[in-house]
Design a protein around this motif. Structure first.
Motif, PDB file in Angstrom:
ATOM      1  N   MET A1510       9.689   2.996   1.928  1.00  0.00           N
ATOM      2  CA  MET A1510       8.418   2.342   1.605  1.00  0.00           C
ATOM      3  C   MET A1510       7.997   2.607   0.162  1.00  0.00           C
ATOM      4  O   MET A1510       7.496   1.730  -0.530  1.00  0.00           O
ATOM      5  CB  MET A1510       7.319   2.832   2.558  1.00  0.00           C
ATOM      6  N   SER A1511       8.206   3.853  -0.311  1.00  0.00           N
ATOM      7  CA  SER A1511       7.735   4.209  -1.654  1.00  0.00           C
ATOM      8  C   SER A1511       8.810   4.054  -2.722  1.00  0.00           C
ATOM      9  O   SER A1511       8.590   4.406  -3.879  1.00  0.00           O
ATOM     10  CB  SER A1511       7.217   5.647  -1.648  1.00  0.00           C
ATOM     11  N   PHE A1512       9.988   3.523  -2.346  1.00  0.00           N
ATOM     12  CA  PHE A1512      11.067   3.363  -3.317  1.00  0.00           C
ATOM     13  C   PHE A1512      10.640   2.384  -4.403  1.00  0.00           C
ATOM     14  O   PHE A1512      10.290   1.239  -4.127  1.00  0.00           O
ATOM     15  CB  PHE A1512      12.328   2.865  -2.594  1.00  0.00           C
ATOM     16  N   ARG A1513      10.612   2.875  -5.637  1.00  0.00           N
ATOM     17  CA  ARG A1513      10.179   2.110  -6.813  1.00  0.00           C
ATOM     18  C   ARG A1513       8.720   1.680  -6.744  1.00  0.00           C
ATOM     19  O   ARG A1513       8.325   0.682  -7.344  1.00  0.00           O
ATOM     20  CB  ARG A1513      11.078   0.880  -7.004  1.00  0.00           C
ATOM     21  N   LYS A1514       7.915   2.382  -5.953  1.00  0.00           N
ATOM     22  CA  LYS A1514       6.476   2.087  -5.877  1.00  0.00           C
ATOM     23  C   LYS A1514       5.722   3.386  -6.084  1.00  0.00           C
ATOM     24  O   LYS A1514       5.480   4.132  -5.130  1.00  0.00           O
ATOM     25  CB  LYS A1514       6.126   1.463  -4.524  1.00  0.00           C
ATOM     26  N   GLU A1515       5.374   3.653  -7.327  1.00  0.00           N
ATOM     27  CA  GLU A1515       4.770   4.938  -7.698  1.00  0.00           C
ATOM     28  C   GLU A1515       3.460   5.196  -6.963  1.00  0.00           C
ATOM     29  O   GLU A1515       3.165   6.310  -6.564  1.00  0.00           O
ATOM     30  CB  GLU A1515       4.522   4.983  -9.219  1.00  0.00           C
ATOM     31  N   ARG A1516       2.673   4.111  -6.791  1.00  0.00           N
ATOM     32  CA  ARG A1516       1.358   4.299  -6.168  1.00  0.00           C
ATOM     33  C   ARG A1516       1.507   4.770  -4.727  1.00  0.00           C
ATOM     34  O   ARG A1516       0.798   5.659  -4.263  1.00  0.00           O
ATOM     35  CB  ARG A1516       0.573   2.986  -6.218  1.00  0.00           C
ATOM     36  N   TYR A1517       2.471   4.170  -4.012  1.00  0.00           N
ATOM     37  CA  TYR A1517       2.711   4.582  -2.624  1.00  0.00           C
ATOM     38  C   TYR A1517       3.184   6.027  -2.570  1.00  0.00           C
ATOM     39  O   TYR A1517       2.812   6.787  -1.676  1.00  0.00           O
ATOM     40  CB  TYR A1517       3.742   3.664  -1.961  1.00  0.00           C
ATOM     41  N   ALA A1518       4.024   6.398  -3.556  1.00  0.00           N
ATOM     42  CA  ALA A1518       4.534   7.776  -3.596  1.00  0.00           C
ATOM     43  C   ALA A1518       3.381   8.756  -3.723  1.00  0.00           C
ATOM     44  O   ALA A1518       3.352   9.810  -3.072  1.00  0.00           O
ATOM     45  CB  ALA A1518       5.501   7.934  -4.757  1.00  0.00           C
ATOM     46  N   GLU A1519       2.383   8.381  -4.540  1.00  0.00           N
ATOM     47  CA  GLU A1519       1.229   9.271  -4.739  1.00  0.00           C
ATOM     48  C   GLU A1519       0.351   9.329  -3.483  1.00  0.00           C
ATOM     49  O   GLU A1519      -0.144  10.391  -3.104  1.00  0.00           O
ATOM     50  CB  GLU A1519       0.407   8.779  -5.940  1.00  0.00           C
ATOM     51  N   ILE A1520       0.213   8.182  -2.808  1.00  0.00           N
ATOM     52  CA  ILE A1520      -0.568   8.145  -1.557  1.00  0.00           C
ATOM     53  C   ILE A1520       0.075   9.075  -0.525  1.00  0.00           C
ATOM     54  O   ILE A1520      -0.610   9.831   0.172  1.00  0.00           O
ATOM     55  CB  ILE A1520      -0.665   6.698  -1.013  1.00  0.00           C
ATOM     56  N   LEU A1521       1.413   9.042  -0.447  1.00  0.00           N
ATOM     57  CA  LEU A1521       2.125   9.887   0.516  1.00  0.00           C
ATOM     58  C   LEU A1521       1.929  11.367   0.199  1.00  0.00           C
ATOM     59  O   LEU A1521       1.801  12.199   1.105  1.00  0.00           O
ATOM     60  CB  LEU A1521       3.615   9.543   0.532  1.00  0.00           C
ATOM     61  N   LYS A1522       1.892  11.700  -1.076  1.00  0.00           N
ATOM     62  CA  LYS A1522       1.666  13.102  -1.462  1.00  0.00           C
ATOM     63  C   LYS A1522       0.277  13.561  -1.014  1.00  0.00           C
ATOM     64  O   LYS A1522       0.109  14.682  -0.510  1.00  0.00           O
ATOM     65  CB  LYS A1522       1.805  13.257  -2.988  1.00  0.00           C
ATOM     66  N   LEU A1523      -0.700  12.687  -1.188  1.00  0.00           N
ATOM     67  CA  LEU A1523      -2.064  13.048  -0.770  1.00  0.00           C
ATOM     68  C   LEU A1523      -2.138  13.172   0.756  1.00  0.00           C
ATOM     69  O   LEU A1523      -2.793  14.067   1.284  1.00  0.00           O
ATOM     70  CB  LEU A1523      -3.068  11.999  -1.273  1.00  0.00           C
TER      71      LEU A1523
END
Length: 1823
Positions: A1510-1523
């Motif tokens: 889901m977060s592959f090449r999508k920085e915003r999603y990667a940050e949401i997952l971290k939160l």
């Protein structure tokens, strides 16, 4: 209760008080009813063991029993058809449906319509019918299945949404107008962004029902216009109602996937109207999806789906007249009129007329047009004021003094001045809407005040005016009108705020101009001036002052919303963990962290034991999950009994494998000196100098070959003449024998001789045929065999062809009339003088002949150079690439069609690992247990290896059983089980031994269930992998993602090498071999191997029934296309044509467009790849096909749309509709038809389990009847006589004791011998009589020898329906579905593969990778589960490589539009889904903390966290997952599952064991910790046994947590006495419910904090746009206004709320209440309520109705009947069984975990769970 429910209590006439009892004889029938067979009790319960003596007798009895069952079923069917609803249900309180739409919300405003006489007999009759209709709909909807609506959706599919149902879904009075549109657009956008295609339908007649509710009427009209003008959505408003002929034509042409419709309306009238709509749709084979209860996540939308079945067609046929009459009555109205304040009356027609005139006037005032908000505002105000003033005038003149007394009880009307003031406020509101940005409006204070009774009628009348205005304006084309802001015509909240300001806060001392601002003032002035101009003769005063009178507009009780709760501090409890720092360190810096002395931190008490007295040790490590699975066998065991079990199991697997593979098992020798060189075998052949031994060996081989060749030549000499004769006698049979013989030969020269003789024989046959036919038309299939042999000789034996042979071939070509080919072959030109040529010539061009007639016989491009790595065939280039990847230790993604040979690489990979070590492991991951068994069988049939004691070649691990998990070299498993091993801290040593992982059917990565597990596995494995699939449409994206994972591991492993632990070094020292394996060169490259060519083409046929005959029409793939589809999506890449279909397309193109410029160029005889070519190959035809497809697309570009339409219409088959009952009645005849045309063996795919069995039995019974008709009438009597005699003889024989033969006298001995002889003779005669005639069976007795057959049948002896399966198998029939026992399924699979069984009916269990190739696949039933992916998987079974030249796909009475969509649709793309859950995060923390090799474990955990698809090449999603990760940790720390160092504590082990059941796993622990289970589980005094009451309560609690299956809300509409079940699950006991509420509060608080923190990541631009129409509400040139500022509320916090939701008064505080999340959350974050692990005690649908839970688990515990669950609980048998099995596994899993955590074996909770598990297991065994 939420506002939606309150609102519906006010507005909706709900039939919920109608109750029903008695049994449900009218609920839709099992699909078995439509086929004609229901198993009796005996059938379900009996099994049989047939001894050799009783075999014939028993089988006859069984046949009689089966026949009897059929008779009973026919009687039952008749009863069902005549069933009367009044008998089926007892309605306790029925409310007569006399409530017409005239019942409205207020006496001060009414719309009056005609009333019908409810006493008239005609009306009474129809009221009775309405009861019947409601019950029919209730019975149908209650059976709805909760499924993923879009399945694996594709762009071609589409469905219908009923517009009125869409309107009702969000009908909440508190929802502000713009927010209402926002919610509707969100709903539609959720479908759109998931690739769905839909149309929305508003029926004309339905509008009549809204006149009493002007608010909804105006919303409906605005919604229609908005969807039409501002979105790309297709909106149909041309259909009068659902029974109109136009609508029926539309349904027939488009055949939607389903229709989304509501089961409840605003009134009972509308509910009945919707019921008619549902009944009609279901009767037309269109499935229904309920608007109620839909939910969605990132990838899917879920809802209640009702499958259309025969019962629905039957109901409609019976009651069509009643339905039509009722529908007419519901929508037939006389002219309605408005009544205000009970005495002011006006017809709606006059309002409409006034609107029309005013619009005309407005066009003159504003000729250049305007914004829709201005236009609607001035029209509503002007028309409303004119009409209102007019009504008051008329009332005053007509009333006089007489009516003064009667007016006392009424509300006093609003004065004309008051009305004008209200309109001024409305104009001012619109001025604000035009200029004020949404961000400012979101901050406006929330008012609790509402309008007074005097104001409401006028507002409602204005809404009527708005409706007529919008209707009038929609037809206006000559006026420039901007309709963009249709969703924002008014803002009631802003209007009330302004009214409050002028009524309460405004003081005359303030100068108005200062407050309003110049911009606003001008806008408002302009609007009011236009209103006054439009009013014509009436004068309503100037724009200022806005209020003159002191009349109150608002109720004064409530004013503003006060925020009592403060949002708690968002600070995080600090966590000191390397894993947390590595993953989320960057976001941690930006988050507020609490100080160590903060109360939230100090209140964290070190986890205490919850009750020391109970000897509980929550932190104790639990046994591994895999250790709990039942162990079938273990090679390490020394127990003789277990050893025997292993041998037995291995014997079976060898036998099962022999049906999968022809080759014998290959002995693998462990080669210690195998180098890591990739192509050692290839290089070995290139050595220059041979040793003496090698030279001798080569010489021996040469001699052996010569000897074999001589032997084969002798063999051919013997067979030559008989074969020639056979070819001449029967060409097809002769050629088949010839080709079978060719397969046995090894010598190329002998094969060449055979082919040459075969060619001569075929030519003789053709010549003879031509002579016989003379001038008549010839059968060109005979010429096909001649040209086919020429092709084979030229392609495969080119090196052996000498000049005489070539001359012979040239002569033959000339003889056939192919002069140009003959010249091409000989390289000469010139005329031939042979006069006989014309007699044998084919009157078709050579290219056309090859394409049209040779078709699938055309040769494929195949390599001739063998590969030393492959023995039994010559691999294609793409297969060699795969082998290279394995040799180089590379990973690969392989996408190739079914049966193309992609799995060969898997077994090559296994062989490589087996050869290189005794320690390396290959893991094979299969999606289903059935596929696991198949792979294990194949491994046993392929490989044998001598291993040290305790080690085995193959191990198995599934949820049901395991064997040799840790001590095998090849582990075959399912994804869930491998994930358990990969994330288990104690299995990490084993995971390091893995050399390769093979993922079969990797497209399951995008599946509905368990997709995230595939994702976890792909990112946690360190070794190379092979990922195989036939159906992935975006393999490049998948490969790139996997390559990024491998790059991560490359870096991680370099780090790990430096921090290896001692234990790892020790382990390596012990396994020297392993270290060698590991030393092999590692590759981190991921190859993508694509191969699109199917080995066999697929011919598709559409079958329909006409009378008693079958019409089977060929379905050209291009017929599935439409002009729009070609324009929008192009021609699908995998829509391939056979050579014959390419010719058919060309011919049709020429026919349709006779002036087609490229007709000559693309003529097959002139086409560049075909011209003068003797051997046209498949690859040449593909070029031709591509050229034709390009040309077809080009026609559209050239403007020839009409020609393309004509062309596609020309290719379409013309199937005939047939009734459902007839279709199943003739199903057996259809099977027989396929048998006649030689299309068996076939798999018949049917999606309902009951129908699968019944269809198979239908065919079986048909063969029985056929046999009875054909046999001698005296046969039965003869059989009976022989049986009697045999019985007597056996009885007499029993008197002789065989052991005492010596004591017997000679006379007795003679008698005994005589009796034995008689017995044998009688048995022989009886066997001959009972033998099945070949015409009455599809079985092939030659395919399987008797011993093998008996061995397979022997396995069925103890199965429930073993005897029936055996009988059916003897007739060549079988069925296959997941509810069958594994032995039953395996028997069918083996017999079908061996060629004995020819007919198998099956569900989708055979779609996923099971090796059951057949000649034909038949789709015998439509279903929501039949989508593009399933279609490809199922149709892939057709065409057996090496046996069939072509595969056949038959659509048996599947609607043509559905067939077309299946053929043309692309397979779905793999997309990621939200990858994290709190349980997964806890499991990862557990792995990182407890594993021996910390660095490796941390790397695995980080890989899972960092590499979601889901977060592959999508920085915003990667940050949401971290939160999300950070806030999940906070929850785990606060709840005592982790300490502040991130180490697991407390009941972390128990929670992770039950990870599959989140959030119920956390709730279970909270019950345990609070001592609730100890309080409940009190045994009977003086014993350790628990009362039935205690155990029932325990099941109730567990069912509420883990057995959550929701039923549709409408299922509770009638109270009904069920046979045995309670059906609806009761609520949790109060103390348990309180604990759940406490848990939910904590979860909601944590999730709200997460949302508040992630709000900063939202896309602001996106948040201020409507999601579907993209209408923009961002800041414009807003110059501010003092008045606007005074309306703001600075205490209102809305940072994490959608600005549209803010308009309805939603604020940040509301996020702490889970119900509101989906309506309020910022949409661009991609988060919704499904990501919040909240356990809903009660779930409500959009209308505020409760969704009940199915009590199946508790009901079964009480009555133990599976049948009751199917009749009462609306479950099908297979689903019910598996749900109960899962529930039992869960009880046992909890019991095991608790026993490991508690030292006291007599603990009450422990004993209660153990006792419950035993009782439940016993009940399940008794089924």
């Amino acid at each position: 209760m939420d506002s939606a429910e309150d609102h519906f209590k006010k507005v909706v006439h709900n039939d919920a008080n109608e109750n029903a009892s008695d049994e449900d004889t009218d609920s839709e029938c099992d699909d078995s009813e439509k086929i004609g067979f229901i198993p009796t009790k005996e059938d379900k319960e009996s099994g049989s063991t047939i001894g050799s003596d009783e075999e014939d007798e028993t089988s006859d009895k069984e046949e009689a029993a089966v026949t009897q069952m059929v008779k009973e079923q026919e009687d039952r069917e008749k009863e069902t058809e005549d069933a009367d609803y009044s008998k089926a249900y007892n309605i306790l309180t029925t409310e007569e449906v006399t409530q017409q739409a005239s019942q409205t919300e207020s006496k001060d405003f009414r719309v009056l319509q005609h009333k019908c006489d409810s006493e008239s007999p005609e009306i009474r009759k129809h009221l009775e019918f309405l009861k019947k209709l409601r019950l029919h709909i209730w019975a149908s909807l209650s059976r709805a299945q909760y499924v993923s609506l879009l399945k694996d959706f594709v762009e071609s599919e589409f469905f219908v949404i009923d517009g009125d149902s869409l309107l009702l879904m969000f009908s909440d009075e508190e929802t502000q107008y713009l927010n209402y549109f926002y919610q509707i657009e969100c709903f539609l956008q959720d479908f759109t962004e998931k690739g769905a295609k839909y149309v929305i339908v508003f029926f004309e007649d339905a509008e009549q029902m809204y006149f009493p509710y002007p608010h909804f009427l105006f919303l409906r009209t605005a919604l229609i216009e908005h969807l039409k003008h501002n979105t790309g959505t297709t909106v149909h408003t041309e259909f009068s109602n659902c029974l109109s002929s136009k609508w029926e034509i539309f349904l027939k042409k488009s055949y939607p996937y389903f229709i989304i419709v509501s089961d409840i309306g605003l009134t009972s009238l509308q509910t009945d109207y919707l019921s008619i709509f549902i009944a009609h749709s279901l009767s037309k084979k269109i499935n229904i999806v309920l608007a109620s209860g839909q939910e969605y996540d990132i990838l899917r939308v879920y809802g209640y789906h009702v499958q259309s079945v025969y019962k629905h067609r039957l109901f409609f046929q019976k009651h069509e007249q009643d339905l039509r009459y009722t529908c007419e009555n519901l929508v037939r109205y006389e002219e309605p009129f408005v009544c205000l304040y009970e005495h002011l009356e006006l017809s709606l027609k006059s309002i409409q007329k006034e609107v029309c005139q005013t619009v005309h006037l407005l066009k003159q005032l504003w000729p250049e047009g305007s914004d829709i908000r201005r236009v609607v505002c001035v029209l509503a105000c002007a028309v409303g004021l004119k009409i209102y003033s007019n009504m008051l005038e008329n009332a005053n003149t007509s009333m006089g003094a007489k009516t003064e007394q009667s007016a006392r009880g009424r509300s006093k009307p609003l004065s004309p001045e008051g009305a004008a003031e209200l309109c001024r406020l409305q104009c001012l509101t619109v001025a604000f809407l035009l200029h004020m940005p949404l961000s400012q409006r979101a901050q406006i204070r929330i008012m609790k005040s509402c309008w007074t009774k005097q104001v409401l009628p006028l507002i409602k009348m204005q809404q009527l005016c708005t409706h007529f205005a919008l209707t009038q304006l929609s037809d206006t084309n000559d006026w420039k009108l901007d309709l963009t802001y249709l969703p924002d015509l008014n803002d009631d909240s802003l209007l009330i705020n302004l009214a409050h300001y002028y009524e309460v806060e405004y003081t005359e001392g303030l100068e108005f101009k200062k407050e309003l601002g110049k911009e606003m003032e001008n806008e408002y002035q302009c609007l009011w001036d236009t209103v006054t101009k439009l009013a014509v003769k009436y004068s309503f005063g100037d724009a200022f002052p806005i209020r003159k009178t002191s009349q109150l507009f608002l109720e004064q009780e409530q004013t503003f919303r006060v925020y009592e709760e403060e949002i708690p501090n968002i600070g995080l409890i600090p966590v000191k963990s390397d894993l947390v720092e590595d993953y989320a360190g960057d976001v941690l810096k930006e988050l507020p962290v609490l100080e160590s002395n903060d109360p939230a931190v100090t209140s964290l008490i070190k986890h205490k034991e919850f009750d020391e007295l109970h000897h509980w040790h929550s932190g104790r490590p639990l046994t591994e999950e895999y250790e709990r699975v039942r162990c079938n066998a273990n090679a390490k065991s020394k127990d003789p009994q277990e050893r025997r079990l292993i041998q037995k199991l291995q014997t079976f697997y060898h036998f099962y494998g022999s049906t999968l593979e022809d080759s014998t098992s290959k002995l693998i020798v462990y080669q210690e000196d195998v180098s890591g060189n990739a192509n050692a075998a290839v290089k070995k052949t290139q050595k220059k100098h041979k040793s003496k031994a090698e030279t001798i060996a080569e010489e021996n081989n040469r001699r052996l070959k010569t000897k074999e060749e001589k032997k084969e030549q002798e063999q051919w000499k013997t067979l030559c003449i008989p074969t020639e004769k056979e070819i001449k006698a029967n060409l097809t049979v002769g050629i088949n024998k010839l080709e079978k013989f060719l397969k046995t030969l090894k010598s190329k020269s002998v094969k060449f001789s055979v082919e040459m003789r075969g060619l001569s024989a075929c030519l003789e046959v053709w010549k003879e045929h031509c002579r016989q036919q003379g001038n008549k038309s010839k059968d060109l299939s005979k010429a096909v065999q001649v040209v086919r042999r020429i092709h084979i000789l030229l392609e495969k034996y080119q090196d052996l062809l000498e000049k005489p042979h070539l001359q012979k071939l040239t002569r033959y070509l000339r003889l056939l009339g192919f002069e140009n080919l003959a010249c091409s072959l000989s390289g000469q030109t010139g005329e031939n003088n042979d006069q006989n040529i014309s007699n044998y010539a084919i009157e078709v061009g050579p290219a056309r002949f090859q394409l049209q007639y040779m078709d699938y016989y055309l040769l494929r491009e195949e390599r001739n150079d063998p590969d030393p790595r492959v023995q039994h065939f010559i691999p294609d280039t793409w297969q060699r690439e795969l082998l290279d990847a394995v040799d180089n230790n590379e990973s690969a993604v392989i996408v190739a069609p079914t049966s193309s040979g992609k799995t060969y690489a898997s077994y090559y990979c296994m062989e490589k690992v087996l050869k290189t070590s005794n320690d390396g492991v290959v893991v094979y991951v299969a999606p289903t247990n059935a596929l696991v068994n198949q792979v294990v069988g194949t491994i046993y049939s392929r490989f044998t290896k001598k291993l040290p004691d305790g080690l085995v070649v193959c191990g198995v691990f599934t949820r049901d059983y395991r064997n040799d998990v840790m001590n095998s070299q090849i582990l075959v498993t399912v994804p869930q089980c491998l994930e358990i091993l990969m994330l288990s801290p104690r299995c990490q040593k084993w995971t390091k031994r893995i050399q390769y992982v093979i993922f079969d059917e990797v497209h399951c990565l995008g599946g509905e269930i368990g997709a995230e597990i595939w994702e976890h596995l792909l990112v946690t494995i360190r070794c190379p992998f092979l990922a195989l699939s036939a159906t992935v449409s975006n393999p490049e994206h998948l490969t790139e993602w996997l390559q990024s994972v491998k790059r991560y591991w490359q870096c991680a492993e370099n780090t790990i090498k430096g921090s290896s632990t001692n234990s790892e070094k020790n382990f390596t020292r012990k396994c020297k071999v392993k270290s060698k394996v590991q030393e092999q060169k590692k590759s981190y490259h991921v190859r993508l191997v694509l191969y699109e060519e199917r080995y066999n083409d697929l011919d598709k046929y559409v079958c329909s029934l006409k009378g008693s005959d079958f019409i089977i029409e060929h379905c050209h793939p291009c017929a599935a296309l439409t002009v729009n589809h070609i324009e929008n999506y192009g021609i699908p890449s995998d829509l391939s044509l056979s050579p014959r279909e390419s010719i058919q397309l060309y011919d049709t193109m020429v026919k349709v467009w006779q002036e087609w410029p490229r007709a000559q160029e693309l003529d097959p005889e002139e086409f560049v790849s075909f011209k003068n070519k003797v051997v046209i190959k498949k690859a040449d035809v593909r070029k031709y096909e591509q050229e034709l497809k390009k040309e077809l697309s080009k026609w559209i570009v050239l403007g020839q749309r009409q020609k393309v339409n004509e062309l596609l219409e020309h290719l379409k088959p013309k199937p005939v509709d047939c009734p459902e009952k007839e279709k199943w009645k003739h199903f057996a005849s259809f099977v027989d038809k396929l048998h006649e045309i030689d299309k068996l063996p076939a798999i018949f795919f049917i999606f309902n389990v009951d129908s699968v069995e019944c269809a198979a039995r239908n065919v079986f019974l048909s063969l029985l009847k056929k046999q009875k008709i054909e046999q001698d009438p005296n046969t039965e009597r003869e059989k009976e006589r022989l049986r009697d005699e045999l019985r007597k003889v056996k009885k007499m024989l029993t008197k002789f004791n065989p052991q005492d033969t010596k004591k017997l006298s000679s006379t007795k001995m003679e008698n005994m011998v005589l009796l034995s002889t008689t017995k044998k003779q009688l048995e022989k005669r009886l066997k001959r009589l009972t033998a099945i005639p070949s015409a009455c069976t599809y079985a092939d007795p030659k395919a399987v020898d008797k011993d093998t057959l008996m061995k397979i049948f022997h396995r069925l002896r103890f199965e429930r329906r073993g005897y029936l399966q055996q009988m059916m198998a003897l007739r060549g029939i079988g069925y296959h579905h997941r509810s069958m026992a594994i032995k039953e399924r395996q028997a069918v699979e083996m017999l079908f593969r061996l060629g004995y069984i020819k007919v198998v009916t099956a569900t989708s269990t055979l779609a996923l990778g099971i090796n059951m190739p057949c000649k034909s696949v038949v789709f015998a039933e439509d279903s929501v589960f039949l989508d593009a992916l399933t279609y490809r998987q199922m149709s892939g079974r057709a065409g057996r490589r090496g046996q069939d030249m072509i595969g056949n796909v038959f659509f048996y009475d599947i609607p043509l539009p559905k067939v077309e969509r299946l053929i043309k649709s692309n397979v779905p793309q793999l997309k990621g889904q939200f990858p994290l859950t709190i349980s997964l995060i806890l499991r990862l923390m557990l792995l990182a903390a407890k594993a021996d090799d910390k660095a490796d474990a941390r790397a695995k955990a980080l890989s899972v966290l960092k590499h979601s698809l889901m977060s592959f090449r999508k920085e915003r999603y990667a940050e949401i997952l971290k939160l999300y990760f950070m806030f999940s940790l906070q929850f785990l720390i606060k709840e005592g599952y982790l300490d502040q160092e991130g180490n697991p504590i407390g009941f972390a082990g128990l929670v992770t064991h039950l990870y599959y059941y989140e959030p119920s796993n956390f709730v279970l622990v909270s019950f345990l910790v609070k001592g609730l289970f100890h309080k409940l589980c009190q045994p009977i005094k003086g014993s350790t046994v628990f009362s039935e009451d205690v155990l029932e309560k325990l099941v109730l609690i567990l069912a509420n947590l883990f057995g959550r299956k929701y039923l549709p809300t409408c299922s509770m509409k009638y109270k009904r006495t069920f046979c045995q079940s309670k059906v609806f699950l009761e609520d949790l006991p109060e103390d348990f419910a309180d604990a759940v509420n406490e848990y939910n509060t904590k979860v909601e608080e944590n999730f709200a904090h997460f949302l508040l923190t992630t709000a900063k990541l939202a896309d602001t631009e996106q948040e201020y746009r409507l999601p579907l129409s993209k209408t923009d509400f961002t800041s414009k040139n807003w110059h501010g206004s003092e008045l606007a500022s005074s309306l703001m509320d600075n205490t209102k916090s809305v940072s994490a709320i959608s600005p549209f939701a803010c308009l309805s008064g939603v604020v940040d505080n509301d996020l702490f209440h889970g119900e509101i999340i989906n309506k309020a959350v910022l949409r661009s974050l991609g988060i919704n309520a499904t990501n919040c692990p909240r356990l809903y005690l009660n779930k409500y649908d959009n209308q505020g109705r409760r969704r009940p839970l199915n009590a199946y688990a508790l009901d079964f515990y009480k009555h133990g009947s599976l049948t009751a669950l199917t009749t009462d609980n609306w479950l099908n048998e297979g689903d019910a069984y598996y749900a109960l099995k899962d529930f039992l596994l869960l009880i046992k899993s909890i019991g095991t975990s608790l026993s490991e955590l508690c030292d006291d074996p007599n603990d009450n909770v422990l004993l209660a769970f153990q006792q419950l598990g035993e009782i439940y297991e016993e009940k399940l065994k008794c089924i």
